[in-house]
Write a protein that holds these residues in place. Structure first.
Motif, PDB file in Angstrom:
ATOM      1  N   ASN A  84       0.808  -1.222   0.000  1.00 23.57           N
ATOM      2  CA  ASN A  84       0.000   0.000   0.000  1.00 23.57           C
ATOM      3  C   ASN A  84       0.843   1.274   0.000  1.00 23.57           C
ATOM      4  N   SER A  85       2.157   1.099   0.052  1.00 22.07           N
ATOM      5  CA  SER A  85       3.030   2.266  -0.024  1.00 22.07           C
ATOM      6  C   SER A  85       3.463   2.446  -1.470  1.00 22.07           C
ATOM      7  N   ALA A  86       3.063   3.555  -2.054  1.00 25.27           N
ATOM      8  CA  ALA A  86       3.430   3.822  -3.449  1.00 25.27           C
ATOM      9  C   ALA A  86       4.940   3.933  -3.570  1.00 25.27           C
ATOM     10  N   ALA A  87       5.558   4.519  -2.537  1.00 25.95           N
ATOM     11  CA  ALA A  87       7.002   4.729  -2.596  1.00 25.95           C
ATOM     12  C   ALA A  87       7.739   3.394  -2.618  1.00 25.95           C
ATOM     13  N   LEU A  88       7.426   2.533  -1.650  1.00 26.45           N
ATOM     14  CA  LEU A  88       8.142   1.257  -1.586  1.00 26.45           C
ATOM     15  C   LEU A  88       7.824   0.400  -2.800  1.00 26.45           C
ATOM     16  N   SER A  89       6.582   0.479  -3.257  1.00 27.13           N
ATOM     17  CA  SER A  89       6.228  -0.305  -4.435  1.00 27.13           C
ATOM     18  C   SER A  89       6.950   0.196  -5.674  1.00 27.13           C
ATOM     19  N   SER A  90       7.235   1.491  -5.705  1.00 31.00           N
ATOM     20  CA  SER A  90       7.938   1.996  -6.882  1.00 31.00           C
ATOM     21  C   SER A  90       9.395   1.548  -6.883  1.00 31.00           C
ATOM     22  N   ILE A  91       9.952   1.334  -5.681  1.00 30.38           N
ATOM     23  CA  ILE A  91      11.342   0.853  -5.630  1.00 30.38           C
ATOM     24  C   ILE A  91      11.388  -0.618  -6.041  1.00 30.38           C
ATOM     25  N   ALA A  92      10.478  -1.395  -5.493  1.00 27.66           N
ATOM     26  CA  ALA A  92      10.488  -2.837  -5.753  1.00 27.66           C
ATOM     27  C   ALA A  92       9.080  -3.275  -6.126  1.00 27.66           C
ATOM     28  N   PRO A  93       8.687  -3.082  -7.373  1.00 25.11           N
ATOM     29  CA  PRO A  93       7.307  -3.364  -7.758  1.00 25.11           C
ATOM     30  C   PRO A  93       7.020  -4.843  -8.022  1.00 25.11           C
ATOM     31  N   GLU A  94       8.052  -5.598  -8.334  1.00 27.28           N
ATOM     32  CA  GLU A  94       7.840  -6.940  -8.892  1.00 27.28           C
ATOM     33  C   GLU A  94       8.285  -8.040  -7.941  1.00 27.28           C
ATOM     34  N   PRO A  95       7.513  -9.122  -7.838  1.00 33.37           N
ATOM     35  CA  PRO A  95       8.053 -10.270  -7.120  1.00 33.37           C
ATOM     36  C   PRO A  95       9.167 -10.920  -7.940  1.00 33.37           C
ATOM     37  N   TYR A  96      10.081 -11.538  -7.264  1.00 36.14           N
ATOM     38  CA  TYR A  96      11.262 -12.084  -7.946  1.00 36.14           C
ATOM     39  C   TYR A  96      11.680 -13.379  -7.281  1.00 36.14           C
ATOM     40  N   MET A  97      12.631 -14.013  -7.881  1.00 34.57           N
ATOM     41  CA  MET A  97      13.247 -15.157  -7.217  1.00 34.57           C
ATOM     42  C   MET A  97      14.750 -15.032  -7.369  1.00 34.57           C
ATOM     43  N   ASN A  98      15.454 -15.211  -6.270  1.00 32.26           N
ATOM     44  CA  ASN A  98      16.911 -15.226  -6.333  1.00 32.26           C
ATOM     45  C   ASN A  98      17.361 -16.669  -6.508  1.00 32.26           C
ATOM     46  N   VAL A  99      18.299 -16.834  -7.396  1.00 33.11           N
ATOM     47  CA  VAL A  99      18.745 -18.196  -7.667  1.00 33.11           C
ATOM     48  C   VAL A  99      20.257 -18.196  -7.813  1.00 33.11           C
ATOM     49  N   GLY A 100      20.893 -19.279  -7.373  1.00 37.42           N
ATOM     50  CA  GLY A 100      22.349 -19.382  -7.457  1.00 37.42           C
ATOM     51  C   GLY A 100      22.801 -19.609  -8.887  1.00 37.42           C
ATOM     52  N   LYS A 101      24.106 -19.455  -9.089  1.00 41.25           N
ATOM     53  CA  LYS A 101      24.668 -19.534 -10.432  1.00 41.25           C
ATOM     54  C   LYS A 101      24.475 -20.931 -11.019  1.00 41.25           C
ATOM     55  N   ALA A 102      24.776 -21.942 -10.228  1.00 42.67           N
ATOM     56  CA  ALA A 102      24.765 -23.304 -10.760  1.00 42.67           C
ATOM     57  C   ALA A 102      23.355 -23.710 -11.189  1.00 42.67           C
ATOM     58  N   LEU A 103      22.388 -23.427 -10.308  1.00 37.05           N
ATOM     59  CA  LEU A 103      21.013 -23.798 -10.630  1.00 37.05           C
ATOM     60  C   LEU A 103      20.509 -22.996 -11.830  1.00 37.05           C
ATOM     61  N   ALA A 104      20.858 -21.703 -11.843  1.00 32.12           N
ATOM     62  CA  ALA A 104      20.445 -20.857 -12.968  1.00 32.12           C
ATOM     63  C   ALA A 104      21.006 -21.414 -14.269  1.00 32.12           C
ATOM     64  N   ASP A 105      22.283 -21.796 -14.231  1.00 30.98           N
ATOM     65  CA  ASP A 105      22.897 -22.348 -15.442  1.00 30.98           C
ATOM     66  C   ASP A 105      22.199 -23.635 -15.868  1.00 30.98           C
ATOM     67  N   SER A 106      21.910 -24.484 -14.891  1.00 27.46           N
ATOM     68  CA  SER A 106      21.324 -25.771 -15.265  1.00 27.46           C
ATOM     69  C   SER A 106      19.910 -25.579 -15.813  1.00 27.46           C
ATOM     70  N   LEU A 107      19.264 -24.473 -15.445  1.00 25.78           N
ATOM     71  CA  LEU A 107      17.922 -24.206 -15.969  1.00 25.78           C
ATOM     72  C   LEU A 107      17.967 -23.213 -17.131  1.00 25.78           C
ATOM     73  N   SER A 108      19.171 -22.878 -17.563  1.00 27.37           N
ATOM     74  CA  SER A 108      19.390 -21.875 -18.621  1.00 27.37           C
ATOM     75  C   SER A 108      18.709 -20.555 -18.291  1.00 27.37           C
ATOM     76  N   LEU A 109      18.846 -20.099 -17.054  1.00 28.40           N
ATOM     77  CA  LEU A 109      18.222 -18.843 -16.651  1.00 28.40           C
ATOM     78  C   LEU A 109      19.269 -17.754 -16.529  1.00 28.40           C
ATOM     79  N   ALA A 110      18.868 -16.542 -16.866  1.00 25.57           N
ATOM     80  CA  ALA A 110      19.741 -15.393 -16.674  1.00 25.57           C
ATOM     81  C   ALA A 110      18.930 -14.310 -15.966  1.00 25.57           C
TER      82      ALA A 110
END
Lengths: 872, 412
Positions: A770-796
């Protein structure tokens, strides 16, 4: 003793300080622009030049230390001329757009030019041009106003440790720029705004909305975005908050704030706020009057109580509410409804950890002054990222690191990685292997000193070698070895513990291992606390088995004390915990739930299950400031007041009680007032005129809070037991189970992806949506993933993925972070129906009555680009 | 005079270590490692060597300060950020005689018990960087560098670090900041580098030419060295002469030789036998001298008595055809460009002076401009964080003082 003479005034000093400081002590003002009390000296602006006898050149008083017998002059003609010259220099490339600049009225440069400066300029050349930068959603940069004092850069790098901005270019072309270019992409603490003496770095949130002299009211209060409880000032114009600023030198934060505290307040004025009680009739909410709503609630609760008994009703409190709200609410549940079914999300970790450590080491052991962290000689962090959960506490760890103090970071904590001397990142849920190896090694090095019951217990902990631990947790032995070396050298370390450590199958064992570590290292404990009044919930007895003042229900004398005070009997059996309540609602064992300010659907694991459980209730009351997903399911919704609209107190993670003060008028009602009204209708008179009356009652009945009054809290150093009874000692080792070696060395399942909860710096539960300010900084849900797993899933980084479990599926953007533990993804729980809790299955850990992430098959599918499915 | 600093440089293979050794190189090192470190420090002190970077601080005294600080490790830094306009004296050493510098650094490192040395070389000397790297490699192979220097158990490792083009990084604390990977800006002093320098450890910074003198002092002894040149300021000195002389270049001559001797005896006089108008004797920061003031002995002690300074010994010669207002403008443009931006008077004041000079030089100056220029320069003088701004102000003040009429002629 050093004697220095400034303008004929003799000043005696114990130890050498700068001339600027010495002058300040003597009440002699020396103007300066680049110097700031929170920053180290710089010597750049040259405004504080003074004349020192026997020194040919003028000297900057911010860098020159006094020596015995020194004679200083701060107002000679030479000094005055030099000062005037510096101000003339500063103005030649300064925009001089004061009539338009938001800083005008509180601008150091403006004030100084008015006081000391030349009245006319002689600069006939063209000024430097630098278009204002609006590329950032929160911060606007106007480098035509910048005077290159570098306060912001020093704040960002030396204090905040974010290293986000720098001076770029040389000469009069120098300006401040984020490394990331136009958008800041930083921690958005806004501490650069605090120190900017001019209008060069400003918040966009109140741009052109007011002038400093139009601020009608400044309200000293406490931030409500985490358990640190930073002191802050809300500046009010009309009935709206125009700005949240730190209070100079006050509180545990000493002038610092984080992004949530500084920018997140705007939800208070959100158009989505509830402004009237709502009663659901025929599946639709209808506006109702207060008395109508209260009568409706009282009638329904009375009926359910009469038919099914008090234990069929449960209450859930919130750590966003004040001590007063919590106290009245538990009194309502226990004395009015006759139910001990009262709990909160504090029981997901904070309350359990505290109870465990207090049991062993004594009451109040987890409540230590944050200032102890930079003063300790080592820091061990586990179970969460302090710089995101409790940002200003995180800064204390960064400060310690800056002083060369070793910091051992165990687990995924992106905000501490560059500050940690040891980075130990175990595989998912293998903390027990790491911790037991550390305990084994340190037990050998330190030896067990006493023969106390806990020492015996430490001795019984199964030995785990570094090699065995490495096999399980994946951390190289040599890394653990160097951490052991660092830990063994510490003599007064701080251990910082986050709630993640509990939310795993061996959570109980983790606590025992940590307790062993604490004992072996003789360290101070800090528990990360996500909610502003999580400690207050515990203290006020918003727990199924504890009464206000931190004593168990089963303590007969203690219960009697409350019974006498309330004038009614209190059930002596502990009630249900929060997870049990949801299960019981699902099984229809409880009929009614009274929720005080908690969005259970999104702030508890497994949203679908919680929703289903709540739907099965006969009656659901929700107090909240927004029509949350939980409120949607209610029969009655009572609008409450946000923290900025009411009076009361919060208790922070240091157990410091601080005043929450009303800054603006809200349209809702304090939870305590609404609950008292309902209570009256149920025949139990609660006659509180204000929150003061409640605190008076608390001070009367709770031994921990004996004689505490608001006046004591106003001083900012009111830690319980302020005047109360001495704290109890620990050493109750009852119920501690000794884990066997097998359970300490459980390997994660091969080829399984684990979901972890990421605690982002930019969000707070689900409220910050409900905070426009905080939502403008981080509007999107995300997932953090390690290098190895990202590579194995071909994610960047930047890819979109769909993450599915048996429970649901989420569309998330990918961020690759090499520090994410092997085979896991970190997903925030702050985005409502896009949060981690909607796709996570949990089960109860019966030993600690906390939710534990359950095995779930995770499928990650890349969207947009080649849609190849990678099933795991 | 027998050449030492430029000995061997006529040899086309002068950078090769074998050629250097053949010409007597690394003998001083072998002699030095037989001495006690403290004895080397007192020998340097006795020699009277002054730093050749421009300030002329007694090298032995600097070394003694560093030796007195018990903190370890210590670092030995060579300032090869030769950026003062007109100065190119270090370049022949770096490019033609790199082993002399390396030998000087090893001896200094040994004397000061520093095990690591860094040569901070200006980014505009890429060839010198490659030559130094190759020379360091050779020195390693010969056992002069490494964990066991000349088999004496002495440890000294040497690295070359390239600057990125900032004049300010020639200032020792800015150099350290830059070497640490930070923005090149001067630090607050105290603490001085000898106590808290690179990585907050005791650090000795000497100029290329200074370090190149060390083997000579060891070779001939402090007493013999002190006999060379001026009594209070002994030794050989490299003068880089540019401008309107017949034979510009770098000359190795004894300290205290007069400016006239340099220009007329060694450089063959003024090109085209024109009239001499002015000389800047020690790099752009040193006060300009009119033609009649060139009988001054070029050393750190005597030059101030004659209204200027030795600086880096970079002699810039201007004949009668030169527009000195333009020279002044060009000099200040350089200072404006190179001001690091840290302190107010330098950052803002130098740019202001440039703007006024641009006006005067371009013919649109007013009668008040010269006085304003001087006032602005006075407002800079003595108020800056480091000497850069002072240097710029001094340039303006001396140009106007000595050649005011040239400025006035520009104003119509």
């Amino acid at each position: 003793m050093i004697t220095v003479t400034i303008n004929r005034k003799k000043i005696e000093l114990e130890k050498p300080v700068t001339i600027l400081k010495a002058a300040g002590m003597a009440g002699i003002e020396i103007p300066t622009l680049c110097n700031h009390e929170m920053l180290e000296a710089y010597g750049g602006c040259r405004l504080c030049l003074v004349e020192i006898e026997k020194m040919p050149r003028l000297q900057t008083s911010c860098t020159q230390y006094v020596t015995d017998g020194m004679v200083v002059w701060t107002e000679t003609e030479r000094v005055v001329e030099a000062r005037k010259a510096m101000l003339e220099f500063l103005l030649i490339n300064h925009a001089l757009d004061c009539p338009y600049c938001d800083k005008a009225g509180e601008c150091d440069l403006q004030d100084m030019v008015a006081k000391y400066g030349p009245t006319t300029g002689r600069f006939a050349e063209g000024k430097r041009r630098h278009p204002e930068s609006f590329e950032d959603p929160i911060i606007v940069r106007n480098m035509e106003r910048c005077i290159s004092c570098t306060r912001c850069v020093r704040m960002c790098s030396k204090v905040q440790g974010a290293y986000a901005i720098s001076m770029v270019n040389r000469s009069n072309k120098t300006f401040v720029e984020p490394f990331s270019g136009g958008k800041y992409d930083c921690e958005y603490c806004g501490n650069c705004l605090t120190v900017c003496p001019v209008g060069a770095i400003m918040s966009r949130m109140h741009r052109h909305a007011y002038r400093p002299w139009l601020i009608e009211k400044e309200v000293d209060t406490v931030c409500s975005f985490c358990g640190v409880g930073c002191s802050m000032v809300l500046q009010v114009r009309g009935n709206s908050i125009v700005r949240a600023v730190p209070k100079k030198g006050a509180g545990s934060n000493k002038g610092l704030l984080c992004n949530r505290g500084r920018f997140g307040y705007d939800y208070v004025g959100s158009s989505g706020r509830l402004d009237s009680p709502m009663i659901k009739r025929d599946g639709k909410f209808q506006r109702a009057s207060w008395s109508e709503a209260f009568t409706f609630i009282a009638d329904r609760l009375k009926k359910i109580k009469d038919e099914n008994g008090g234990s069929s009703i449960a209450g859930i409190a919130s750590g966003r509410c004040t001590n007063e709200d919590g106290y009245v609410f538990q009194k309502f549940m226990r004395a009015v409804l006759g139910s001990n079914n009262i709990d909160s999300v504090a029981s997901f970790g904070y309350a359990q950890a505290q109870r465990f450590f207090e049991g062993i080491f004594g009451q109040g052991v987890t409540a230590n002054s944050m200032r102890g962290i930079p003063n300790s000689d080592g820091v061990f962090v586990v179970g969460g990222d302090p710089t995101a959960v409790n940002p200003v506490l995180g800064l204390q760890i960064r400060a310690a690191s800056g002083k060369g103090v070793p910091v051992v970071a165990a687990g995924y904590m992106p905000g501490l990685m560059i500050f940690a001397t040891s980075r130990l990142i175990p595989r998912p849920f293998t903390e027990t292997a790491l911790l037991s190896a550390l305990v084994t090694e340190l037990r050998d090095i330190k030896g067990i000193s006493g023969k106390g019951p806990f020492d015996i217990l430490i001795n019984d902990i199964p030995s785990v070698s570094l090699g065995e631990a490495e096999e399980v947790c994946g951390i190289p032995s040599e890394d653990m070895r160097s951490a052991v070396d660092a830990l063994s050298r510490m003599t007064n370390p701080s251990i910082v513990i986050g709630r993640d450590i509990l939310q795993q199958p061996e959570g109980q064992a983790c606590l025992l291992l940590l307790a062993a570590l604490i004992s072996l290292l003789n360290s101070r404990i800090y528990l990360l606390s996500e909610l502003p009044n999580e400690q207050g919930l515990v203290d006020m007895g918003c727990l199924p088995d504890m009464l206000p003042g931190g004593r168990h229900l089963s303590v007969e004398s203690f219960r009697r004390r409350y019974e006498e005070f309330f004038g009614v009997d209190i059930p002596s059996n502990p009630g249900m915990g929060i997870m049990e309540m949801i299960e019981a609602a699902h099984d229809k064992r409880i009929k009614a739930l009274h929720v005080m300010g908690e969005d259970l659907v999104y702030n508890m694991p497994d949203s679908a299950y919680v929703k289903a459980a709540l739907s099965k209730l006969d009656f659901l009351v929700v107090h909240d400031i927004f029509m949350t997903e939980t409120a949607q399911l209610a029969d009655v919704v009572i609008p409450s007041l946000s923290w900025a609209e009411k009076e009361g107190s919060y208790t922070n993670l240091e157990r410091k009680m601080q005043l929450v003060r009303k800054a603006v008028e809200g349209k809702g009602m304090e939870e305590w007032r609404a609950v008292s009204e309902i209570s009256k209708l149920l025949g139990f008179d609660m006659d509180y005129k204000s929150s003061v009356d409640i605190m008076t009652e608390i001070a009367n009945v709770s031994p921990l809070h004996k004689d505490i009054a608001y006046a004591d809290m106003a001083g900012g150093e009111c830690m319980w037991p302020y005047k109360g009874e001495p704290l109890r000692h620990g050493m109750s080792l009852e119920g501690i189970e000794m884990p066997d070696k097998g359970s300490l060395l459980k390997k994660p399942e091969k080829d399984r992806i684990y979901i972890g909860i990421d605690k982002p710096l930019f969000h707070f539960e689900n409220l910050s949506r409900n905070s426009a300010a905080l939502s403008s900084i981080a509007p999107e849900p995300y997932m953090n993933v390690g290098k190895a797993l990202a590579d194995s899933l071909s994610l960047a980084g930047g890819d979109s993925v769909s993450v599915s479990t048996g429970t649901g599926s989420l569309k998330l953007s990918v961020q690759v972070d090499p520090d994410v533990p092997e085979n896991s993804i970190m997903v925030p729980d702050n985005f409502g129906d896009k949060g981690a809790y909607t796709i996570m299955k949990w089960k109860m850990n019966s030993a600690i009555k906390a939710p534990v992430a359950d095995a779930t098959g995770v499928t990650i599918k890349k969207i947009k680009r080649a849609a190849e499915e990678v099933a795991v | 005079m027998e050449k030492f600093l430029l000995r061997n440089i006529e040899n086309p293979n002068s950078t090769d270590i074998n050629e250097y050794i053949k010409a007597g190189g690394y003998k001083a090192l072998l002699k030095a490692v037989e001495m006690k470190p403290a004895d080397i420090v007192s020998e340097v002190r006795k020699s009277g060597l002054r730093g050749r970077g421009g300030a002329g601080f007694p090298t032995g005294m600097k070394w003694a300060f560093a030796s007195a600080d018990p903190k370890k490790p210590r670092y030995m830094l060579c300032n090869a950020d030769e950026g003062e306009p007109g100065t190119f004296k270090d370049r022949p050493i770096l490019e033609k005689n790199p082993h002399l510098l390396i030998e000087g650094m090893i001896i200094s490192g040994y004397a000061l018990e520093a095990e690591y040395g860094y040569i901070y070389i200006r980014g505009e000397y890429p060839a010198a960087k490659d030559i130094l790297d190759a020379a360091i490699k050779q020195a390693h192979e010969k056992g002069y560098l490494g964990d066991n220097v000349s088999g004496k158990g002495v440890r000294f490792h040497l690295y070359v670090h390239q600057g990125a083009g900032a004049y300010i990084c020639g200032e020792e604390t800015a150099l350290i900041e830059s070497l640490e990977g930070k923005r090149g800006q001067p630090r607050i002093k105290p603490p001085f580098p000898v106590n808290e320098g690179f990585l907050s450890k005791p650090t000795i910074i000497n100029n290329v030419e200074t370090l190149a003198n060390i083997p000579y002092i060891i070779e001939i002894g402090a007493d013999a060295y002190a006999e060379i040149g001026s009594p209070d300021c002994p030794g050989p000195k490299l003068y880089s002469v540019s401008g309107h002389v017949k034979r510009p270049g770098v000359y190795e001559l004894p300290m205290g030789i007069t400016l006239r001797e340099i220009i007329y005896d060694h450089c063959g006089g003024i090109r085209g036998d024109k009239k001499l108008k002015a000389v800047i004797p020690g790099g752009i920061s040193t006060p300009i001298l009119p033609a009649d003031a060139i009988d001054c002995p070029m050393d750190f002690v005597n030059m101030p008595k004659h209204g200027s300074m030795l600086g880096s010994g970079a002699v810039m010669v201007f004949d009668e055809t030169v527009d000195l207002v333009k020279v002044c403008y060009r000099a200040i443009k350089f200072f404006e460009h190179e001001s690091c931006g840290k302190c107010t008077p330098c950052r803002e004041g130098v740019g202001w002076m440039r703007a006024i000079l641009e006006r005067i030089s371009g013919g649109s100056g007013t009668a008040e401009d010269i006085d304003l220029l001087i006032e602005v320069s006075n407002n800079i003088t003595g108020k800056t964080f480091c000497p850069l701004g002072d240097g710029a102000a001094m340039v303006v003040q001396n140009f106007v003082k000595n050649f005011r009429s040239e400025f006035e002629e520009k104003i119509h």
